[in-house]
Design a protein around this motif. Structure first.
Motif, PDB file in Angstrom:
ATOM      1  N   ILE A  87       0.837  -1.197   0.000  1.00  0.00           N
ATOM      2  CA  ILE A  87       0.000   0.000   0.000  1.00  0.00           C
ATOM      3  C   ILE A  87       0.878   1.255   0.000  1.00  0.00           C
ATOM      4  O   ILE A  87       1.877   1.319   0.734  1.00  0.00           O
ATOM      5  CB  ILE A  87      -0.953  -0.006   1.219  1.00  0.00           C
ATOM      6  N   PRO A  88       0.569   2.245  -0.828  1.00  0.00           N
ATOM      7  CA  PRO A  88       1.379   3.473  -0.857  1.00  0.00           C
ATOM      8  C   PRO A  88       1.086   4.355   0.366  1.00  0.00           C
ATOM      9  O   PRO A  88       0.158   5.168   0.369  1.00  0.00           O
ATOM     10  CB  PRO A  88       0.940   4.153  -2.162  1.00  0.00           C
ATOM     11  N   ARG A  89       1.854   4.188   1.403  1.00  0.00           N
ATOM     12  CA  ARG A  89       1.583   4.844   2.679  1.00  0.00           C
ATOM     13  C   ARG A  89       1.825   6.356   2.662  1.00  0.00           C
ATOM     14  O   ARG A  89       1.486   7.042   3.622  1.00  0.00           O
ATOM     15  CB  ARG A  89       2.388   4.185   3.805  1.00  0.00           C
ATOM     16  N   HIS A  90       2.395   6.854   1.596  1.00  0.00           N
ATOM     17  CA  HIS A  90       2.536   8.310   1.483  1.00  0.00           C
ATOM     18  C   HIS A  90       1.217   8.950   1.035  1.00  0.00           C
ATOM     19  O   HIS A  90       1.067  10.182   1.102  1.00  0.00           O
ATOM     20  CB  HIS A  90       3.632   8.665   0.481  1.00  0.00           C
ATOM     21  N   VAL A  91       0.248   8.122   0.627  1.00  0.00           N
ATOM     22  CA  VAL A  91      -1.058   8.618   0.183  1.00  0.00           C
ATOM     23  C   VAL A  91      -2.026   8.573   1.360  1.00  0.00           C
ATOM     24  O   VAL A  91      -2.120   7.550   2.050  1.00  0.00           O
ATOM     25  CB  VAL A  91      -1.601   7.757  -0.977  1.00  0.00           C
ATOM     26  N   PRO A  92      -2.759   9.644   1.640  1.00  0.00           N
ATOM     27  CA  PRO A  92      -3.704   9.618   2.764  1.00  0.00           C
ATOM     28  C   PRO A  92      -4.811   8.591   2.547  1.00  0.00           C
ATOM     29  O   PRO A  92      -5.274   8.387   1.420  1.00  0.00           O
ATOM     30  CB  PRO A  92      -4.253  11.044   2.812  1.00  0.00           C
ATOM     31  N   LEU A  93      -5.226   7.974   3.650  1.00  0.00           N
ATOM     32  CA  LEU A  93      -6.298   6.982   3.655  1.00  0.00           C
ATOM     33  C   LEU A  93      -7.398   7.484   4.581  1.00  0.00           C
ATOM     34  O   LEU A  93      -7.135   7.819   5.738  1.00  0.00           O
ATOM     35  CB  LEU A  93      -5.767   5.630   4.134  1.00  0.00           C
ATOM     36  N   ALA A  94      -8.629   7.545   4.070  1.00  0.00           N
ATOM     37  CA  ALA A  94      -9.760   8.032   4.860  1.00  0.00           C
ATOM     38  C   ALA A  94     -10.790   6.917   5.016  1.00  0.00           C
ATOM     39  O   ALA A  94     -10.911   6.034   4.167  1.00  0.00           O
ATOM     40  CB  ALA A  94     -10.392   9.251   4.188  1.00  0.00           C
ATOM     41  N   ARG A  95     -11.524   6.976   6.096  1.00  0.00           N
ATOM     42  CA  ARG A  95     -12.568   5.991   6.345  1.00  0.00           C
ATOM     43  C   ARG A  95     -13.914   6.693   6.422  1.00  0.00           C
ATOM     44  O   ARG A  95     -14.008   7.927   6.349  1.00  0.00           O
ATOM     45  CB  ARG A  95     -12.293   5.227   7.641  1.00  0.00           C
ATOM     46  N   VAL A  96     -14.964   5.913   6.603  1.00  0.00           N
ATOM     47  CA  VAL A  96     -16.323   6.442   6.671  1.00  0.00           C
ATOM     48  C   VAL A  96     -16.826   6.380   8.108  1.00  0.00           C
ATOM     49  O   VAL A  96     -16.558   5.420   8.831  1.00  0.00           O
ATOM     50  CB  VAL A  96     -17.254   5.623   5.745  1.00  0.00           C
ATOM     51  N   VAL A  97     -17.530   7.395   8.538  1.00  0.00           N
ATOM     52  CA  VAL A  97     -18.270   7.374   9.800  1.00  0.00           C
ATOM     53  C   VAL A  97     -19.736   7.572   9.445  1.00  0.00           C
ATOM     54  O   VAL A  97     -20.142   8.657   9.018  1.00  0.00           O
ATOM     55  CB  VAL A  97     -17.782   8.469  10.769  1.00  0.00           C
ATOM     56  N   ASP A  98     -20.518   6.514   9.580  1.00  0.00           N
ATOM     57  CA  ASP A  98     -21.905   6.507   9.106  1.00  0.00           C
ATOM     58  C   ASP A  98     -22.842   6.311  10.293  1.00  0.00           C
ATOM     59  O   ASP A  98     -22.839   5.256  10.924  1.00  0.00           O
ATOM     60  CB  ASP A  98     -22.073   5.379   8.081  1.00  0.00           C
ATOM     61  N   GLY A  99     -23.654   7.338  10.577  1.00  0.00           N
ATOM     62  CA  GLY A  99     -24.598   7.238  11.684  1.00  0.00           C
ATOM     63  C   GLY A  99     -25.589   6.108  11.514  1.00  0.00           C
ATOM     64  O   GLY A  99     -25.983   5.454  12.484  1.00  0.00           O
ATOM     65  N   ASN A 100     -25.999   5.847  10.290  1.00  0.00           N
ATOM     66  CA  ASN A 100     -26.934   4.751  10.053  1.00  0.00           C
ATOM     67  C   ASN A 100     -26.263   3.407  10.307  1.00  0.00           C
ATOM     68  O   ASN A 100     -26.886   2.467  10.814  1.00  0.00           O
ATOM     69  CB  ASN A 100     -27.453   4.814   8.615  1.00  0.00           C
ATOM     70  N   LEU A 101     -24.971   3.303   9.959  1.00  0.00           N
ATOM     71  CA  LEU A 101     -24.231   2.086  10.247  1.00  0.00           C
ATOM     72  C   LEU A 101     -24.139   1.876  11.753  1.00  0.00           C
ATOM     73  O   LEU A 101     -24.255   0.746  12.246  1.00  0.00           O
ATOM     74  CB  LEU A 101     -22.852   2.172   9.617  1.00  0.00           C
ATOM     75  N   THR A 102     -23.953   2.956  12.497  1.00  0.00           N
ATOM     76  CA  THR A 102     -23.874   2.858  13.952  1.00  0.00           C
ATOM     77  C   THR A 102     -25.173   2.313  14.524  1.00  0.00           C
ATOM     78  O   THR A 102     -25.174   1.433  15.396  1.00  0.00           O
ATOM     79  CB  THR A 102     -23.561   4.241  14.556  1.00  0.00           C
ATOM     80  N   VAL A 103     -26.295   2.822  14.043  1.00  0.00           N
ATOM     81  CA  VAL A 103     -27.590   2.336  14.507  1.00  0.00           C
ATOM     82  C   VAL A 103     -27.759   0.859  14.159  1.00  0.00           C
ATOM     83  O   VAL A 103     -28.220   0.048  14.974  1.00  0.00           O
ATOM     84  CB  VAL A 103     -28.732   3.175  13.906  1.00  0.00           C
ATOM     85  N   GLY A 104     -27.361   0.484  12.940  1.00  0.00           N
ATOM     86  CA  GLY A 104     -27.481  -0.905  12.534  1.00  0.00           C
ATOM     87  C   GLY A 104     -26.654  -1.829  13.409  1.00  0.00           C
ATOM     88  O   GLY A 104     -27.106  -2.924  13.775  1.00  0.00           O
ATOM     89  N   MET A 105     -25.445  -1.412  13.766  1.00  0.00           N
ATOM     90  CA  MET A 105     -24.610  -2.240  14.627  1.00  0.00           C
ATOM     91  C   MET A 105     -25.220  -2.362  16.018  1.00  0.00           C
ATOM     92  O   MET A 105     -25.207  -3.450  16.623  1.00  0.00           O
ATOM     93  CB  MET A 105     -23.206  -1.657  14.712  1.00  0.00           C
ATOM     94  N   THR A 106     -25.759  -1.268  16.530  1.00  0.00           N
ATOM     95  CA  THR A 106     -26.398  -1.338  17.841  1.00  0.00           C
ATOM     96  C   THR A 106     -27.599  -2.267  17.810  1.00  0.00           C
ATOM     97  O   THR A 106     -27.822  -3.050  18.749  1.00  0.00           O
ATOM     98  CB  THR A 106     -26.809   0.071  18.303  1.00  0.00           C
ATOM     99  N   GLU A 107     -28.386  -2.220  16.738  1.00  0.00           N
ATOM    100  CA  GLU A 107     -29.507  -3.159  16.593  1.00  0.00           C
ATOM    101  C   GLU A 107     -29.014  -4.600  16.660  1.00  0.00           C
ATOM    102  O   GLU A 107     -29.621  -5.455  17.312  1.00  0.00           O
ATOM    103  CB  GLU A 107     -30.221  -2.919  15.269  1.00  0.00           C
TER     104      GLU A 107
END
Length: 309
Positions: A78-98
């Motif tokens: 993986i080219p570690r000099h390139v920034p990597l971003a992730r997702v923070v999804d409120g709907n995913l959070t609700v689904g996981m809590t369910e």
């Protein structure tokens, strides 16, 4: 600017449509129709094959489909000099809590025993257990763990947590660091794993840690399959140390034919669907990061390569 979308698991055409609706000027390409590799500046990926990301010489941003990035970091090139971003999804959070609540309650309300009684034509009253006498232990107190903990507290359960660093949440008995893991595990009637997968957490649910749980405890893993040593979990189930386990993630996915988890009477298998992001909900985050890249603004939700999340 050209955006490549690659995933063996997601409906990539739906994701492309959601992104194009917000950014019709973007040149969106779906693997394997890449075209000129030098034109790819952003890659939206999930579990890319080793070397794929390195093949784009002008890559400026790697974006994960979800909150987890272990499938991307698994690529040794993986080219570690390139920034990597992730997702923070409120709907995913609700689904996981369910998902967590569903399977905590499945254990707490003795659903498996009642289903077995139904199959046997047996009418038997099962004495209830006060939720205040159950301690639900959550490993990983990020966004997902914190939300699940609050909902479990609202149902009257005791909640304990363990994380790599200190996380203080009202009403939750908090533990952190390797030196406090044993004390945490000894409390847990239900162990819920929501940890990120890192070299430090791989195989954390193993014979040693399972032996520290109270007899009759239940395990729920909705994080990553790599957290569990399969043979050790099976031993704990077969020896009647554990009451059961719910597993949404596995060391090998799809779960191979003939794996003991498929038919084990104490295991509930779900196909890595505890929580899924909906393209229309998440596409704005992805497009926003691309616009930030274009205008020189800071990229949001960046991954710390040294921590692995």
């Amino acid at each position: 600017m050209a955006l490549l979308i690659y995933s063996p698991s997601h409906p990539v055409a739906d994701w492309a449509a959601a992104i194009r609706a917000l950014a019709p000027d973007l040149d969106v390409r779906l693997w394997p129709e890449v075209g000129d590799l030098a034109e790819i500046e952003v890659a939206l990926v999930w579990k890319p094959p080793a070397g794929l990301l390195q093949s784009f010489p002008n890559l400026k941003l790697m974006q994960s489909f979800g909150a987890g990035v272990d499938g991307i970091l698994a690529d040794p090139n993986i080219p570690r000099h390139v920034p990597l971003a992730r997702v923070v999804d409120g709907n995913l959070t609700v689904g996981m809590t369910e998902y967590v609540l569903l399977h905590v309650l499945h254990f707490h309300r003795q659903v498996a025993a009642m289903q077995q009684n139904q199959r046997n034509g047996k009418w038997q009253w099962l004495p209830p257990v006060d939720p205040g006498q159950r301690i639900i232990g959550i490993m990983g107190m990020g966004t997902l763990g914190s939300h699940a903990a609050q909902k479990l507290l609202g149902l009257g359960f005791q909640v304990a947590s363990w994380s790599r660093g200190l996380k203080a949440i009202d009403g939750v008995t908090s533990f952190h660091g390797d030196e406090h893991l044993e004390g945490f595990l000894r409390l847990c009637n239900v162990l819920v794993c929501l940890l990120p997968l890192t070299p430090q957490t791989r195989g954390i649910i193993c014979r040693r840690t399972l032996s520290l749980l109270p007899r009759g405890a239940y395990v729920i893993n909705a994080a990553r399959g790599g957290h569990v040593v399969d043979d050790d979990l099976l031993h704990a189930l077969d020896s009647d140390w554990l009451s059961g386990a719910t597993l949404d993630v596995f060391n090998e996915e799809p779960l191979r034919d003939g794996h003991p988890f498929w038919t084990h009477p104490k295991v509930t298998v779900t196909p890595h669907n505890a929580a899924d992001s909906i393209p229309a909900h998440v596409a704005p985050q992805i497009v926003d990061n691309i616009r930030r890249l274009q205008t020189g603004q800071p990229i949001l939700r960046l991954v710390d390569y040294t921590r692995g999340y």
